[in-house]
Motif scaffolding. Structure first.
Motif, short mmCIF file in Angstrom:
data_model
loop_
_atom_site.label_atom_id
_atom_site.label_comp_id
_atom_site.label_asym_id
_atom_site.label_seq_id
_atom_site.Cartn_x
_atom_site.Cartn_y
_atom_site.Cartn_z
N ILE A 147 0.58 -1.36 -0.19
CA ILE A 147 0.37 0.46 -0.20
C ILE A 147 0.86 1.28 0.13
CG2 ILE A 147 -1.71 1.39 0.57
CD1 ILE A 147 -2.22 -1.41 2.52
N ASP A 148 0.31 2.21 -1.02
CA ASP A 148 1.48 3.58 -0.90
C ASP A 148 1.57 3.80 -0.14
OD1 ASP A 148 2.34 5.12 -3.37
OD2 ASP A 148 2.22 6.70 -1.63
N PRO A 149 2.74 4.19 0.94
CA PRO A 149 2.38 5.61 2.19
C PRO A 149 1.39 6.58 2.08
CG PRO A 149 4.99 4.72 1.65
CD PRO A 149 4.02 4.78 -0.02
N ALA A 150 1.58 7.06 0.99
CA ALA A 150 0.39 8.65 1.44
C ALA A 150 -0.80 7.85 1.21
CB ALA A 150 1.46 9.13 -0.87
N LEU A 151 -0.92 7.03 1.18
CA LEU A 151 -2.55 6.18 1.66
C LEU A 151 -2.45 6.61 3.26
CD1 LEU A 151 -3.63 4.07 -1.54
CD2 LEU A 151 -4.28 6.27 -0.43
N THR A 152 -0.96 5.76 3.93
CA THR A 152 -1.26 5.61 5.20
C THR A 152 -1.45 6.82 5.76
OG1 THR A 152 0.17 3.37 5.05
CG2 THR A 152 -0.20 4.58 7.13
N ALA A 188 -9.96 -4.49 1.80
CA ALA A 188 -9.70 -3.07 1.11
C ALA A 188 -9.38 -2.91 0.64
CB ALA A 188 -8.40 -2.09 2.01
N TYR A 189 -10.32 -2.83 -1.27
CA TYR A 189 -10.00 -3.33 -1.93
C TYR A 189 -9.45 -1.67 -2.85
CZ TYR A 189 -10.81 -3.20 -7.45
OH TYR A 189 -11.18 -2.88 -8.83
N GLN A 190 -9.72 -0.12 -1.94
CA GLN A 190 -9.37 0.87 -2.31
C GLN A 190 -7.82 1.00 -2.00
OE1 GLN A 190 -12.06 -0.38 -0.55
NE2 GLN A 190 -12.35 1.38 0.97
N HIS A 191 -7.26 0.35 -0.46
CA HIS A 191 -5.91 0.89 -0.61
C HIS A 191 -4.86 0.23 -1.90
CE1 HIS A 191 -6.38 1.29 4.24
NE2 HIS A 191 -6.86 1.90 3.19
N TYR A 192 -5.36 -0.28 -2.68
CA TYR A 192 -4.41 -0.96 -3.91
C TYR A 192 -5.00 -0.30 -4.72
CZ TYR A 192 -3.21 -4.33 0.06
OH TYR A 192 -2.63 -4.73 0.74
N HIS A 193 -5.78 0.43 -4.79
CA HIS A 193 -6.62 1.70 -6.36
C HIS A 193 -6.21 3.29 -5.54
CE1 HIS A 193 -7.61 -2.56 -6.31
NE2 HIS A 193 -7.54 -2.15 -7.81
N ALA A 194 -4.98 3.41 -5.45
CA ALA A 194 -5.24 5.00 -4.75
C ALA A 194 -6.66 5.44 -4.36
CB ALA A 194 -4.89 5.70 -5.98
N GLY A 195 -6.73 4.77 -3.35
CA GLY A 195 -7.92 5.54 -2.72
C GLY A 195 -7.61 5.55 -1.05
N ALA A 196 -8.84 5.91 -0.83
CA ALA A 196 -7.98 5.71 1.63
C ALA A 196 -8.98 5.78 2.02
CB ALA A 196 -7.91 7.36 2.17
N ARG A 197 -9.11 3.99 2.64
CA ARG A 197 -10.18 3.47 2.80
C ARG A 197 -10.36 4.11 4.36
NH1 ARG A 197 -11.10 -2.07 6.84
NH2 ARG A 197 -13.70 -2.16 6.03
N ILE A 198 -12.09 4.67 4.76
CA ILE A 198 -12.63 5.28 6.31
C ILE A 198 -13.30 3.88 6.55
CG2 ILE A 198 -12.86 7.28 7.57
CD1 ILE A 198 -10.15 7.36 6.62
N LEU A 199 -12.45 3.24 7.87
CA LEU A 199 -13.59 2.54 8.28
C LEU A 199 -14.14 3.27 9.42
CD1 LEU A 199 -14.66 -0.49 9.23
CD2 LEU A 199 -12.85 -0.97 10.69
N SER A 200 -15.32 3.21 9.80
CA SER A 200 -15.96 4.13 11.30
C SER A 200 -16.99 2.43 11.48
CB SER A 200 -16.83 4.63 11.20
OG SER A 200 -17.38 5.43 10.26
#
Ligand SMILES: [Zn+2]
Length: 651
Positions: A147-152, A188-200
């Motif tokens: 996962i790209d660090p800029a997503l973390t 977390a599909y989005q973490h491999y597609h340049a999207g941030a996953r925000i779980l609440s």
């Protein structure tokens, strides 16, 4: 483009149907966005494209609502629904974000994610009701390393912002940086597609029934103490009344805070998305130049499944026009090439490589720190497919990227036609998700089978109707007793009971076959007093721990249950068993590999199961029992071991 673009946000509500606040929040959020002239909302409308899915499992939502309403005002108000709220996979419906087995997942991925490429995805859930009131990221370690660090950092800042807004509004009990990690792509599909996953995750009530929670019943969770103020839980909730309106208030505030961050930081979100893609297209040092999936592989089902996952995951997979050599290896024409200089290369990399899960402990030398989910997802092992990383560039003309191929499931001949064994699967009122996944696999294959409820088993004479009965991973107590009296209306309580248990025993003694998987092994061993013990029973986790990993297994290829295989990769989860067998009348079909059988994931104390039996068969009376210590159908993905499951259906 960056000047004109809008932040694309996807909000998904209530994938878990009993978490009923999500769907209610969807309606209120839409109303407020559509009707308010508040400047903050106008800013959101001007700067954000919002895709909102009010329920990711509408059928399940309907069931839950009808079940709840049936009992409001009675002794069973808020009682659990005695079947899975997703027809096949229940709560595992948010563990399907790379296998894409279910219609809901396929539609969300192909029609929303891949069509709109959201920079932010907000996944609204509920958690238990006795801790914090709401959780936002940061997630705890580990983050999967592709996962790209800029997503973390994107996830960290957005989650912290949401926590700050709610706390500023006076909402108590907001926790961050606890409980949830970011390792498995299954969530977390989005973490491999340049999207941030925000779980609440908001604290639950009893469906729509409010609860009154005294302070002494509030407990903390991983990473915080609910009675103490701390950096990641700065304003503890004192206890009291908590109901659906509170849940919806917290959820809507969270969603609004997320949208306002997306609007205010519109340019950051777009630049971040662009730079993540740019780094992927440049290639990472840790990635090969390409992966090659050779044509002409023996396991067609696995091959099609792997290609389907990659192509549906928006990875460019291109067929080679002719034979070629790369990395010192020759590949035939038609082999599939995945150049690792493409926007979603990280998805291909994580799905194809071996996982080395970090050895995380509660404290130095202490017990393992439990992963939130599982630790391995290497498709070549799960699906019995060869995939080769090559480091030099692939010099061959490539065709157009493939579309996701359809599944290719073919039933063994012996399980088709009028002479096929008559199969039944137990569907307890406490059906485990593994049983639902198995019904899904059987349905995809077109296997004819019956569904047995507890009362059907109690009715007896099972040999008249069936040759094989399958018990998926379910504890002996749950199979026998299911829900206790008083929890649910009487027709849903009591499990198989004594009559059902003895009917199953008669079934085997009179010539039937019982297939028992993982936890259900204990039931079968007890029932027939089989001389088989679980070698890893009750070992402390410091000594033995496998929280969902892929292991090597050796098979006796001469045994018909081995489906002609001499070795395979198997899925071993928390409910796995490894057998000590002393009686020569018990046939050992498969053994865990010698040394450390780990292929992918995390294992502590691998030597404890090395060489132990993994699948055995015992004759009982005129019938037989097959025991699986591993899960031959893990979440609909273990193509490699489905032949073993099918062989077990052929007595
Ligand atoms: Zn949930």
């Amino acid at each position: 483009m960056l000047d004109e673009g809008r932040t694309v946000v996807l909000i998904t509500h209530q994938i878990h149907s009993t978490e009923v606040g999500g769907g209610q929040t969807a309606a209120r959020l839409a109303y407020d966005l559509a009707s308010s002239n508040d400047p903050e909302i106008r800013r959101i409308l001007d700067n954000v494209v919002l895709l909102d899915i009010p329920s990711l499992n509408p059928d399940g939502l309907q069931w839950v609502v009808e079940w709840y309403r049936r009992f409001v005002g009675t002794e069973y108000e808020g009682a659990p629904m005695p079947w899975l709220y997703h027809f096949y996979i229940g709560h595992d419906n948010n563990r399907d974000w790379y296998a894409f087995t279910q219609k809901e997942t396929q539609l969300t991925v192909t029609k929303v994610h891949n069509a709109w490429h959201p920079q932010i995805v907000h996944d609204i859930h509920q958690m238990g009701g006795t801790g914090a009131r709401i959780f936002f990221p940061p997630y705890i370690d580990p983050w999967e390393h592709n996962i790209d660090p800029a997503l973390t950092t994107a996830v960290n800042q957005l989650g912290m912002y949401m926590a700050a807004v709610l706390t500023e509004q006076g909402k108590k009990g907001v926790v961050v940086a606890g409980q949830y990690d970011a390792f498995t792509p299954a969530r977390a599909y989005q973490h491999y597609h340049a999207g941030a996953r925000i779980l609440s995750e908001t604290a639950s009530a009893r469906i729509a029934t409010p609860v009154d929670l005294p302070a002494e019943r509030i407990h903390g969770g991983r990473g915080y103490d609910a009675s103490k103020r701390s950096w990641n839980f700065p304003d503890p909730w004192p206890g009291g009344h908590w109901g659906l309106p509170d849940i919806v208030d917290y959820m809507e505030s969270g969603a609004m805070a997320l949208l306002s961050n997306a609007a205010k930081n519109r340019r950051y979100w777009l630049e971040n998305f662009y730079h993540i893609g740019e780094r992927a297209v440049t290639g990472w040092d840790t990635w090969p130049a390409a992966w090659v999936i050779p044509a002409g592989q023996a396991n067609r089902t696995g091959l099609r499944y792997v290609l389907r996952i990659l192509a549906m995951g928006d990875v460019e997979v291109r067929p080679a026009r002719r034979a070629f050599t790369a990395g010192g290896r020759s590949f035939p024409a038609g082999s599939w090439v995945i150049p690792m200089r493409q926007p979603y290369a990280s998805f291909a990399q994580t799905m194809l490589e071996v996982q080395h899960y970090p050895d995380l402990r509660e404290y130095p030398g202490g017990p393992p720190r439990r992963p939130y989910d599982v630790t391995a997802h290497t498709l070549p092992f799960l699906m019995d497919v060869d995939a080769v990383p090559v480091d030099d560039s692939v010099d061959v003309e490539l065709g157009e990227p493939i579309d996701p191929p359809a599944f290719d499931f073919r039933l063994p001949d012996a399980l088709e036609g009028p002479d096929a064994p008559r199969v039944a699967v137990l569907k307890s009122w406490q059906e485990p998700m593994a049983a639902g996944w198995t019904r899904w696999v059987f349905d995809q294959y077109g296997l004819q089978y019956d569904t047995l409820h507890d009362a059907d088993v109690r009715a007896g004479n099972l040999n008249d109707r069936y040759d094989v009965i399958v018990l998926q991973s379910q504890s002996a107590t749950s199979i026998r007793d299911s829900y206790r009296e008083g929890v649910l209306p009487p027709e849903y309580t009591g499990g198989l009971g004594e009559r059902g248990v003895s009917a199953l025993a008669d079934f085997v003694r009179n010539g039937g076959r019982l297939v028992a998987i993982e936890r259900a092994v204990d039931f079968a061993v007890d029932l027939f007093d089989l001389p088989v013990t679980n070698a890893v029973d009750r070992l402390p986790p410091q000594d033995f721990y496998i929280p969902g990993s892929i292991l090597q297994v050796e098979l006796d290829a001469s045994d018909p249950l081995a489906a002609g295989r001499s070795e395979t990769a198997v899925w071993y989860g928390r409910a796995g068993r490894a057998f000590d067998v002393s009686d020569p009348n018990i046939r050992v079909v498969a053994r865990y590999g010698e040394g450390n059988p780990l292929l992918s994931g995390w294992v502590l104390g691998g030597e404890k199961i090395a060489g132990k039996a993994a699948e055995v068969e015992a004759n009982v009376g005129k019938g037989s029992v097959v025991l699986f210590g591993f899960q031959p159908n893990y979440r609909g993905q273990t193509v490699a071991t489905w032949p073993l499951l099918f062989s077990a259906l052929i007595p």
